[in-house]
Motif scaffolding. Structure first.
Motif, mmCIF file in Angstrom:
data_model
loop_
_atom_site.group_PDB
_atom_site.id
_atom_site.type_symbol
_atom_site.label_atom_id
_atom_site.label_comp_id
_atom_site.label_asym_id
_atom_site.label_seq_id
_atom_site.Cartn_x
_atom_site.Cartn_y
_atom_site.Cartn_z
ATOM 1 N N ALA A 75 1.218 4.061 -3.074
ATOM 2 C CA ALA A 75 0.878 5.467 -2.825
ATOM 3 C C ALA A 75 2.064 6.381 -3.152
ATOM 4 O O ALA A 75 1.898 7.431 -3.787
ATOM 5 N N THR A 76 3.274 5.976 -2.729
ATOM 6 C CA THR A 76 4.465 6.804 -2.978
ATOM 7 C C THR A 76 4.718 6.946 -4.478
ATOM 8 O O THR A 76 5.015 8.029 -4.976
ATOM 9 N N GLY A 98 2.565 6.571 -6.887
ATOM 10 C CA GLY A 98 1.469 7.335 -7.506
ATOM 11 C C GLY A 98 1.768 8.826 -7.479
ATOM 12 O O GLY A 98 1.539 9.540 -8.460
ATOM 13 N N ALA A 99 2.333 9.309 -6.350
ATOM 14 C CA ALA A 99 2.681 10.729 -6.243
ATOM 15 C C ALA A 99 3.827 11.093 -7.184
ATOM 16 O O ALA A 99 4.001 12.254 -7.542
ATOM 17 N N GLY A 116 0.815 -1.218 0.000
ATOM 18 C CA GLY A 116 0.000 0.000 0.000
ATOM 19 C C GLY A 116 0.843 1.258 0.000
ATOM 20 O O GLY A 116 0.622 2.169 -0.805
ATOM 21 N N VAL A 117 1.840 1.309 0.895
ATOM 22 C CA VAL A 117 2.672 2.517 0.999
ATOM 23 C C VAL A 117 3.508 2.712 -0.266
ATOM 24 O O VAL A 117 3.713 3.840 -0.723
#
Length: 613
Positions: free
Chosen positions: A428-429, A431-432, A424-425
């Motif tokens: 998310a990282t 994606g940014a 998950g982390v």
């Protein structure tokens, strides 16, 4: 008259095989070459030999990776097998591309648990395009998490995906444990030694083609150096033969011709270079005595000057500015500190490294170095540092180009292997950072493989954050995938820096009081100067701090006044972490003994304020 390389040459030497061992990083190439050397009888029974003997460079031994391609040769029955050990990191792809010119087949090594990874695909694509015969070796079959049959299916899928011909897909498969020195053609029958692998190379890799009676053509694909003989050119003879004392012409890359004489000729015998008097088409040899020869040039017959086209190497995508050290502490550690020293060293690097470019900047004190990736450039900086150079380097930037009026940037194929808890982390990282997930595979072993397509910019500074996020358990590999239109802004480091506001010596008292402001990078008693970054601020803005402040001495004592100060251990940044940490207005100062971070403009009152300050 037709040029020699265009005629259909016959078999040059039926008792010779030229093969490259290619694989992803850490799949066991160098360990396998160790075992092949030992079992071919190259070493005496009582000879002391280090592990991973082919990783001769000090940095290679420290990091456990191959950086430079190297040659060796083993005897098997009456056969001579020339072996090239190649790097597994995409950043050193230039080394791989030029070595494939020398060989007629590849040993493709794949980990029995990890399967084919990006570098496997990259090298295999190049090898299949050159029509090289593959021998597939599935290594580490003794791993507890080995999934050998599934990995073999993935390899077949990869060959089909890369449009391999029917002959190329009919490859032999061997199951090996390089550490144990065993191989077998049947997974259910344990191997005893590497004989099946040698047999497969002899049977499936074709002998080199060439015409011994044609005019000489030798393509230089690698360079070595000797204190006694000067520069040594390593290459393969495609046509003709060469002998000591021959007059030859060196066909330079810029189109010039240089006539010279062959003074020394060597062939490989295990890890040693042995003197020979002559060699013919198909042989891989070393030629000494030609001063300024470089990679990609052809040594030819003086009466038939026909060059072999040099290997096309993929374009570099990441650039950094290398400059002379201008900090107040310049010249204290290093032996080479001038711009002339820096330029001479970078020119020397260009001779042996085909995937690096050096471009001038507006000032002679700085040069722009363009390479394949952060790792390749940081290895170059580390090598220079160990040789006694002082320099300062900027944050890596990507190379862009205009195509039909559209600004294009390089894009990478990123493969990440992480425990399920951290997926998950990581998603998310990335994606940014404009990463788009293209594939997700869960083998049911507790780890997930994620594949992304991401701009090269998005990977700058990602590795250290990734290792922190996954607590050191994540594995990431990336490969240049092409050019795409500009993806828009990507946020850089969101925190500010703690910057020393005066020169002096750091004190424990000052560091203790700064700990709540952020994370400190230095220890007490370390000399500092104005503009030096001594830590990471917990907030967005930079903070000028006095790290040299001493405790005031008084004649009054409170009961708790002299309690021992407890300091949090500093976060020590290595060279790669420092390069990833800095922003555009910051530099890394690199000397043989120290790595310091600094602001580009040292004086606090001269430093431009950011819009949010």
């Amino acid at each position: 008259m037709p040029s020699p390389q265009k005629s259909k040459p016959g078999i040059a030497n039926p008792l010779l095989r030229n093969v490259a061992i290619v694989a992803h990083v850490d799949h066991g190439k160098t360990t396998l070459v160790d075992a092949m050397l030992h079992q071919s009888g190259i070493f005496r029974a009582n000879e002391r030999v280090v592990d991973r003997v082919m990783d001769s460079n000090e940095l290679e031994r420290e990091r456990g990776i191959t950086i430079l391609a190297k040659n060796t040769a083993v005897h098997y029955h009456e056969m001579l097998i020339n072996i090239v050990d190649t790097p597994g990191h995409a950043d050193f792809g230039g080394e791989v591309e030029r070595t494939l010119v020398m060989v007629d087949g590849i040993v493709l090594l794949v980990d029995a648990s990890e399967g084919p990874l990006p570098q496997t695909r990259f090298v295999l694509r190049k090898a299949l395009a050159r029509g090289l015969a593959p021998v597939v070796v599935i290594n580490k079959i003794d791993r507890p998490d080995a999934r050998t049959k599934a990995v073999l299916d993935e390899i077949y899928d990869l060959f089909i995906d890369l449009d391999a011909t029917e002959e190329q897909i009919e490859f032999p498969v061997l199951y090996t444990s390089a550490r144990a020195g065993t191989s077998s053609t049947d997974l259910d029958v344990p191997g005893e030694d590497l004989r099946p692998l040698f047999d497969a190379i002899v049977a499936h890799v074709p002998p080199p083609r060439g015409d011994v009676s044609a005019p000489l053509q030798l393509l230089v694909t690698n360079l070595a150096a000797s204190d006694y003989l000067g520069r040594i050119a390593i290459g393969r003879i495609f046509n003709g033969k060469i002998s000591v004392g021959d007059q030859v012409a060196v066909l330079k890359l810029e189109g010039l011709h240089q006539d010279t004489k062959i003074t020394k000729l060597f062939a490989f015998e295990g890890l040693k270079r042995v003197d020979i008097q002559s060699a013919g088409a198909g042989d891989i040899v070393c030629v000494a005595g030609i001063d300024d020869i470089t990679i990609g040039e052809t040594i030819a017959d003086p009466e038939h000057r026909v060059a072999i086209p040099p290997t096309a190497v993929d374009e570099p995508t990441v650039s950094m500015i290398f400059g002379i050290n201008t900090s107040p502490m310049a010249g204290r550690d290093g032996q080479y500190v001038t711009s002339r020293n820096l330029k001479d060293r970078l020119d020397k690097e260009l001779l042996g490294n085909v995937s690096v470019r050096v471009e001038p900047t507006e000032t002679p004190e700085q040069m722009k170095v363009v390479g394949r990736g952060e790792l390749q450039l940081s290895i170059l900086i580390e090598m220079m540092r160990r040789e006694g150079f002082e320099l300062q380097v900027s944050r890596p930037e990507i190379v862009t180009k205009e195509i039909d009026g559209v600004r294009m940037e390089p894009v990478e194929e990123l493969v990440i292997d992480v425990p399920e808890d951290f997926q998950g982390v990581v998603i998310a990282t990335l994606g940014a950072r404009k990463g788009v997930m293209t594939k997700m595979v869960n083998h049911g072993s507790g780890r997930v493989r994620l594949e992304f397509r991401i701009p090269t910019r998005g990977l700058i500074g990602f590795r250290s954050q990734f290792l922190t996020d996954t607590r050191g358990t994540g594995i990431m590999n990336h490969l240049f995938a092409g050019w795409e239109p500009w993806h828009g802004p990507i946020p850089s480091r969101v925190t500010g820096a703690l910057v020393a506001d005066r020169a002096g010596v750091a004190t424990a008292f000052a560091i203790y009081n700064l700990q709540e402001r952020g994370e400190v990078f230095i220890e007490p008693q370390l000399p500092v100067y104005e503009g030096m970054i001594i830590g990471e601020n917990a907030r967005v803005k930079d903070l000028d701090v006095n790290v040299t402040k001493e405790k005031k001495q008084t004649n009054m004592r409170a009961s708790s006044a002299d309690e021992a100060i407890r300091l949090i251990p500093p976060r020590k940044l290595g060279l790669e972490q420092a390069i990833e940490f800095i922003n555009d207005d910051e530099l890394v100062e690199v000397t043989p003994k120290n790595i310091r971070l600094r602001k580009r403009v040292l004086a606090g009152n001269m430093r431009p304020k950011r819009a949010d300050d």
